[in-house]
Design an enzyme around this catalytic site. Structure first.
Site, PDB file in Angstrom:
ATOM      1  CB  THR A  73     -15.293  -1.134 -28.890  1.00 37.13           C
ATOM      2  OG1 THR A  73     -15.964  -2.373 -29.134  1.00 37.13           O
ATOM      3  CG2 THR A  73     -16.162   0.014 -29.363  1.00 37.13           C
ATOM      4  CD  GLU A 131     -17.688   3.129 -28.104  1.00 39.00           C
ATOM      5  OE1 GLU A 131     -16.549   3.582 -27.814  1.00 39.00           O
ATOM      6  OE2 GLU A 131     -18.130   2.066 -27.628  1.00 39.00           O
ATOM      7  CE  LYS A 188     -23.369   0.094  -8.833  1.00 34.28           C
ATOM      8  NZ  LYS A 188     -24.179  -0.293  -9.935  1.00 34.28           N
ATOM      9  CD1 TRP A 193     -22.868   3.108  -6.375  1.00 30.45           C
ATOM     10  CD2 TRP A 193     -22.556   4.397  -8.185  1.00 30.45           C
ATOM     11  NE1 TRP A 193     -23.889   2.848  -7.244  1.00 30.45           N
ATOM     12  CE2 TRP A 193     -23.736   3.627  -8.369  1.00 30.45           C
ATOM     13  CE3 TRP A 193     -22.169   5.273  -9.195  1.00 30.45           C
ATOM     14  CZ2 TRP A 193     -24.513   3.709  -9.525  1.00 30.45           C
ATOM     15  CZ3 TRP A 193     -22.949   5.354 -10.349  1.00 30.45           C
ATOM     16  CH2 TRP A 193     -24.100   4.576 -10.516  1.00 30.45           C
TER      17      TRP A 193
HETATM   18  P1  AMP Z   1     -11.082   3.438 -25.939  1.00 31.04           P
HETATM   19  O1  AMP Z   1     -12.302   3.423 -26.766  1.00 31.04           O
HETATM   20  O2  AMP Z   1     -10.277   2.183 -26.030  1.00 31.04           O
HETATM   21  O3  AMP Z   1     -10.266   4.660 -26.159  1.00 31.04           O
HETATM   22  O4  AMP Z   1     -11.566   3.480 -24.418  1.00 31.04           O
HETATM   23  C1  AMP Z   1     -12.432   4.485 -23.968  1.00 31.04           C
HETATM   24  C2  AMP Z   1     -12.538   4.451 -22.466  1.00 31.04           C
HETATM   25  O5  AMP Z   1     -11.280   4.761 -21.866  1.00 31.04           O
HETATM   26  C3  AMP Z   1     -13.483   5.461 -21.900  1.00 31.04           C
HETATM   27  O6  AMP Z   1     -14.827   5.059 -21.985  1.00 31.04           O
HETATM   28  C4  AMP Z   1     -12.990   5.577 -20.460  1.00 31.04           C
HETATM   29  O7  AMP Z   1     -13.458   4.511 -19.671  1.00 31.04           O
HETATM   30  C5  AMP Z   1     -11.497   5.418 -20.624  1.00 31.04           C
HETATM   31  N1  AMP Z   1     -10.832   6.726 -20.646  1.00 31.04           N
HETATM   32  C6  AMP Z   1     -10.444   7.447 -21.697  1.00 31.04           C
HETATM   33  N2  AMP Z   1      -9.816   8.575 -21.306  1.00 31.04           N
HETATM   34  C7  AMP Z   1      -9.838   8.579 -19.956  1.00 31.04           C
HETATM   35  C8  AMP Z   1      -9.355   9.468 -18.946  1.00 31.04           C
HETATM   36  N3  AMP Z   1      -8.689  10.581 -19.236  1.00 31.04           N
HETATM   37  N4  AMP Z   1      -9.573   9.133 -17.657  1.00 31.04           N
HETATM   38  C9  AMP Z   1     -10.218   7.994 -17.332  1.00 31.04           C
HETATM   39  N5  AMP Z   1     -10.677   7.109 -18.236  1.00 31.04           N
HETATM   40  C10 AMP Z   1     -10.494   7.389 -19.531  1.00 31.04           C
END
Ligand code: AMP
Length: 542
Positions: free
Chosen positions: A185, A330, A439, A444
């Site tokens: 991550t 994940e 918040k 929210w």
């Molecule tokens: P990563 O593991 O780097 O791909 O990041 C995952 C995170 O990216 C998710 O938990 C979301 O917060 C954000 N994310 C992924 N796709 C979207 C989307 N289409 N719209 C908004 N946030 C997204």
């Protein structure tokens, strides 16, 4: 009583066997790191993957050992993934955009044994290799003619290394739950955490990705993943495209608008996938060069919220369908996709766009719910926000070497760290990261919704919203904006544009103009850093 059918383990190399046998002539086209366009096919990729696997065993690599790659999307990287997984070893993609110290930390946590690296990143590896004691050999993904001089010991040129084995090799056989790949991550809070995909999760995720309502792929398609293999398991495309028999077009290091446009058009790409920033860049390029996208049928956009203006531009100006999806490292990584169906036939074009801004429905194999902070499920009414939780066969169960009880409940619902609402049809919309939601007075406010609205202003290049302290309301939204080149919109212009499009109490209290906004290595706005930069800022009425 058990069924009487065969046990056929879901193993990654069965995918390249299938592609090599049933779609052997289908092209794999790459922009090579050395420059020219390289052409091969699935039959050859399978042969070289077998050769790779045999060569790895000659190194003494055993099942479960981690083999790192730091590379662009090319045919060599593709055969490395299949070669590694074919002996039960684990591909570990490294993101070159991370800070060197983070890469060292990740490689040591993973205990990477070998590294396959593109020419582009060799200077970076020269600086850090000594700090990764587990690393025994570095293979540079090039041929002898392009092999550079290097200060590193134990380095070999890929084509020479590979040539030391032939393809007379049988894939190893093992349990489908065996580790296949690993990705960390981005670690915006605390150390990065390793997610280990299994053969089973990769194969199941690939099968669901090719569903017509997910990315959708068939042997008639030309698929180009612009998303790098090192971002969130390549969004599963490395397995989904060969599984479906789609022609595979790999952009290598050419991530600029011109290079992407060139491949999209010359290689007649029908389906592609990347984060919104790539598509913003492509759309700007198309605008400037009066470009057209005659062959492209659909574009999968995810990784961060896709601005409405991007969805609209693809559909109305270029006649390209948009699939807006949500996912994360994940999850292997796709978790939901927004596809319009007969339920939306009666909607106006603007209402259809509203739906498409959502991250959509989970597809079969993903279960989804929202809860409050006490784990109580919240209603699916399209309004109430909650913590987004998911479970399924391609969702992480625990992190590599770690088990964290807060995120992995006993019932296996994984808390994604996202905040979302879900409507009565199951369409989910991300409203924030749980750390970024604002918040205000006990309610929210979604920072993402305000950002999307602000970037819809024609003179705004990028926008970010953070919560800043307020004596009465706890927090209020502050809008931070980068203006487009040669444009000078004022605070009032932007707020005026947003007025009436969101609830009054959601409106940002102020606008600050900046030249740059910090991003994570995967292109997301780095809110922790932005909050730090703005820590001395005071709202006008605070
Ligand atoms: P990563 O593991 O780097 O791909 O990041 C995952 C995170 O990216 C998710 O938990 C979301 O917060 C954000 N994310 C992924 N796709 C979207 C989307 N289409 N719209 C908004 N946030 C997204």
């Amino acid at each position: 009583m058990l069924g009487t059918m065969q046990e056929w383990p879901l193993l990654c190399h069965k995918i390249i066997d299938h592609a090599g046998t049933c779609h052997g002539d289908r092209e794999v086209v790459s922009r090579s790191v050395e420059g020219p366009i390289h052409r091969t096919n699935y039959r050859e990729v399978r042969k070289r993957s077998l050769q790779f696997a045999k060569r790895l065993t000659m190194e003494g690599v055993r099942s479960g050992e981690r083999i790192a790659t730091m590379a662009w999307n090319t045919w060599r990287h593709l055969e490395a993934w299949y070669g590694i997984t074919g002996i039960g070893a684990v591909y570990h993609t490294l993101n070159p955009r991370l800070f060197p110290q983070q890469i060292i930390w990740i490689m040591n946590d993973a205990e990477d044994r070998m590294l396959f690296v593109d020419l582009t990143f060799l200077p970076l590896i020269e600086k850090i290799a000594a700090e990764v004691p587990s690393l025994r050999k570095i293979v540079v993904l090039t041929d002898a003619a392009h092999m550079p001089a290097t200060t590193l010991a134990d380095v070999i040129c890929y084509e020479e290394w590979l040539a030391e084995a032939d393809d007379d090799f049988d894939w190893k056989s093992f349990d489908e739950r065996t580790a296949a790949g690993m990705c960390y991550t981005s670690g915006t809070t605390g150390d990065p955490k390793g997610v280990v995909y299994s053969h089973r999760s990769n194969v199941i995720h690939a099968m669901t990705s090719v569903f017509p309502d997910v990315i959708g792929m068939s042997s008639g398609d030309s698929m180009m993943p612009v998303v790098p293999f090192f971002h969130a398991n390549a969004w599963g495309t490395v397995f989904a495209a060969p599984m479906s028999g789609a022609r595979f077009v790999l952009p290598g290091p050419g991530m600029d608008g011109k290079s992407i446009y060139e491949l999209l058009t010359k290689e007649k790409v029908t389906v592609t996938a990347a984060v919104p920033t790539i598509w913003l860049m492509l759309l700007q390029y198309l605008e400037k060069e009066s470009g057209k996208l005659p062959d492209l049928d659909r574009v999968f956009i995810g990784g961060s919220a896709c601005p409405r203006s991007v969805i609209d531009a693809f559909q109305t100006k270029y006649d390209v369908k948009v699939r807006h999806g949500w996912g994360m490292t994940e999850l292997s990584p796709i978790g939901s996709v927004c596809v319009l169906n007969a339920d939306h036939d009666e909607l106006t074009p603007a209402e259809r766009l509203d739906v498409q801004c959502k991250q959509g429905q989970p597809f079969f194999t993903v279960e989804m719910k929202i809860t409050d902070d006490d784990d109580k499920e919240r209603p699916k009414d399209g309004k109430t926000f909650g913590r987004l939780k998911v479970r399924g066969p391609a969702v992480v169960d625990h992190y590599f070497k770690r088990r964290s009880p807060e995120q992995f409940g006993e019932d296996h619902w994984f808390d994604t760290g996202d905040v979302a609402h879900i409507d009565e049809h199951g369409y989910m919309q991300i409203t924030d990261r749980s750390k970024d939601v604002i918040k205000s007075g006990g309610e929210w406010i979604s920072s993402i919704e305000l950002e999307n609205l602000a970037v819809g202003h024609p003179q705004v290049a990028e926008a970010a919203v953070i919560g800043v302290p307020h004596p009465k309301w706890d927090e209020r939204p502050l809008l931070i904006v980068i203006r487009k080149p040669d444009q000078m919109p004022s605070r009032e212009d932007i707020l005026g544009f947003m007025q009436g499009k969101v609830a009054k109490w959601w409106m940002p209290d102020d606008v600050v103009f900046v030249d740059s906004i910090p991003h994570t290595a995967t292109g997301k706005i780095l809110k922790t850093e932005l909050r730090e930069q703005m820590k001395d800022y005071r709202l006008p009425d605070a």
